[in-house]
Scaffold this motif. Structure first.
Motif, short mmCIF file in Angstrom:
data_model
loop_
_atom_site.label_atom_id
_atom_site.label_comp_id
_atom_site.label_asym_id
_atom_site.label_seq_id
_atom_site.Cartn_x
_atom_site.Cartn_y
_atom_site.Cartn_z
N GLY A 103 0.78 -1.23 0.00
CA GLY A 103 0.00 0.00 0.00
C GLY A 103 0.81 1.28 0.00
O GLY A 103 0.24 2.37 -0.05
N CYS A 104 2.13 1.16 0.03
CA CYS A 104 2.98 2.34 0.19
C CYS A 104 2.98 3.21 -1.07
O CYS A 104 3.16 2.72 -2.19
CB CYS A 104 4.41 1.90 0.51
SG CYS A 104 5.53 3.28 0.79
N THR A 105 2.79 4.52 -0.87
CA THR A 105 2.86 5.48 -1.97
C THR A 105 3.96 6.52 -1.75
O THR A 105 4.13 7.43 -2.55
CB THR A 105 1.51 6.20 -2.14
OG1 THR A 105 1.17 6.86 -0.91
CG2 THR A 105 0.41 5.21 -2.52
N ASN A 106 4.69 6.35 -0.64
CA ASN A 106 5.76 7.28 -0.30
C ASN A 106 7.10 6.55 -0.44
O ASN A 106 7.38 5.61 0.28
CB ASN A 106 5.57 7.77 1.15
CG ASN A 106 6.61 8.80 1.56
OD1 ASN A 106 7.81 8.55 1.49
ND2 ASN A 106 6.15 9.95 2.02
N ARG A 107 7.89 6.99 -1.41
CA ARG A 107 9.14 6.29 -1.73
C ARG A 107 10.07 6.20 -0.53
O ARG A 107 10.65 5.16 -0.26
CB ARG A 107 9.84 7.02 -2.88
CG ARG A 107 11.24 6.51 -3.21
CD ARG A 107 11.21 5.09 -3.73
NE ARG A 107 12.55 4.70 -4.21
CZ ARG A 107 12.89 3.47 -4.54
NH1 ARG A 107 11.99 2.50 -4.45
NH2 ARG A 107 14.10 3.21 -4.95
N GLY A 144 8.88 3.64 1.82
CA GLY A 144 9.03 2.32 1.22
C GLY A 144 10.42 1.75 1.39
O GLY A 144 10.59 0.54 1.58
N TYR A 183 13.45 -3.61 -6.38
CA TYR A 183 12.62 -2.58 -5.78
C TYR A 183 13.39 -1.27 -5.64
O TYR A 183 12.89 -0.19 -5.99
CB TYR A 183 12.09 -3.02 -4.42
CG TYR A 183 11.40 -1.91 -3.69
CD1 TYR A 183 10.21 -1.36 -4.18
CD2 TYR A 183 11.95 -1.34 -2.54
CE1 TYR A 183 9.58 -0.30 -3.54
CE2 TYR A 183 11.32 -0.28 -1.89
CZ TYR A 183 10.14 0.23 -2.40
OH TYR A 183 9.53 1.28 -1.78
N ASN A 186 11.50 0.55 -8.24
CA ASN A 186 10.27 0.72 -7.47
C ASN A 186 9.26 -0.41 -7.73
O ASN A 186 8.09 -0.30 -7.37
CB ASN A 186 9.60 2.07 -7.75
CG ASN A 186 8.88 2.61 -6.52
OD1 ASN A 186 9.36 2.49 -5.40
ND2 ASN A 186 7.71 3.20 -6.74
N THR A 218 7.71 -3.78 -6.83
CA THR A 218 7.62 -4.62 -5.62
C THR A 218 7.27 -6.07 -5.92
O THR A 218 7.24 -6.90 -5.01
CB THR A 218 6.54 -4.05 -4.68
OG1 THR A 218 5.28 -4.06 -5.35
CG2 THR A 218 6.88 -2.64 -4.23
#
Length: 240
Positions: free
Chosen positions: A146-150, A153, A204, A208, A210
């Motif tokens: 669910g992560c949207t913040n690099r 992450g 990743y 990015n 996953t």
């Protein structure tokens, strides 16, 4: 800066200077294993029956950073037991691998104790512990998915890597480690699987993506029932 002596000579000089009456002394760590880097220090273990308790202290002498681990002839056993319980056998490994710098006849038995503990392996995880660790892995995996913040992450991926390494090693009754020792323990156990995990992490970190990391964690959990969220409970009173 003081000229750096060769490691064994520097270690022996340290023992003569600070613990001339000790019963035994060992040089351990990366120097002994042939894995030294430019920043490696000397890990020196002292056994001295005049010490009231164990302690640790750091020095810079003979051009080296020196980490001292001082014990009397019984206090080390508490550290052996502690390392056994946490499944990170730091002191037993150091004692087992250590080069003898001084010995009055006590070190053979201590080394045998260390070797026996290492050969026995850590305690097996209980079903309850495995369930709890599945829950923690699932939680971290969901965070990654669910992560949207690099930036966040990057930290989540590091946590996930540590947790999945621990899970694989401990469910196979293998010793674990911390920091760089996490990977070393994993690579020693199964180099191919360790390579798969590092490839997934690299994918990743660089792109990015996953997918490979998620798949790796899911494949790890699958033989134990897969991800766990619904139904997990701890501390609930009976009959509630």
């Amino acid at each position: 800066m003081q000229a750096k002596l060769e490691p064994i000579g520097a270690a022996k000089t340290f023992v003569r200077t600070h613990f001339s009456n000790c019963q035994a002394a060992l040089l351990a760590g990366s120097i002994v294993r042939g894995e030294a880097t430019a920043t490696s220090d000397l890990d020196i273990i002292i056994f001295d029956d005049t010490l009231v308790s164990s302690y640790r202290e750091s020095f810079i002498e003979s051009g080296w950073h020196i980490e001292l681990f001082a014990h009397n002839l019984t206090s080390y056993r508490a550290f052996f037991e502690q390392d056994y319980r946490r499944a990170i056998p730091s002191l037993p490994t150091m004692v087992s691998e250590g080069i003898i710098l001084k010995d009055s006849g006590v070190i053979t038995d201590i080394k045998h104790e260390a070797r026996a503990l290492l050969d026995s392996g850590p305690e097996a995880w209980s079903d309850e512990t495995i369930e709890m660790k599945r829950y923690f892995l699932t939680d971290a995996l969901d965070d990654l998915i669910g992560c949207t913040n690099r930036a966040e992450g990057l930290f989540i991926a590091g946590t996930l890597a540590t947790l999945v390494c621990e899970f694989i090693l401990r469910t196979n009754r293998q010793w674990i480690g911390s920091s760089k020792w996490t990977y070393r323990a994993f690579d020693r156990y199964d180099a191919q699987v360790a390579h798969e995990l590092t490839d997934a992490l690299e994918r990743y970190y660089q792109t990015n993506d996953t997918e490979a990391l998620i798949r790796f964690v899911d494949e790890t959990l699958s033989p134990f029932g897969g991800r766990l969220f619904a139904g997990f409970s701890r501390g609930k009173p009976n009959g509630t």
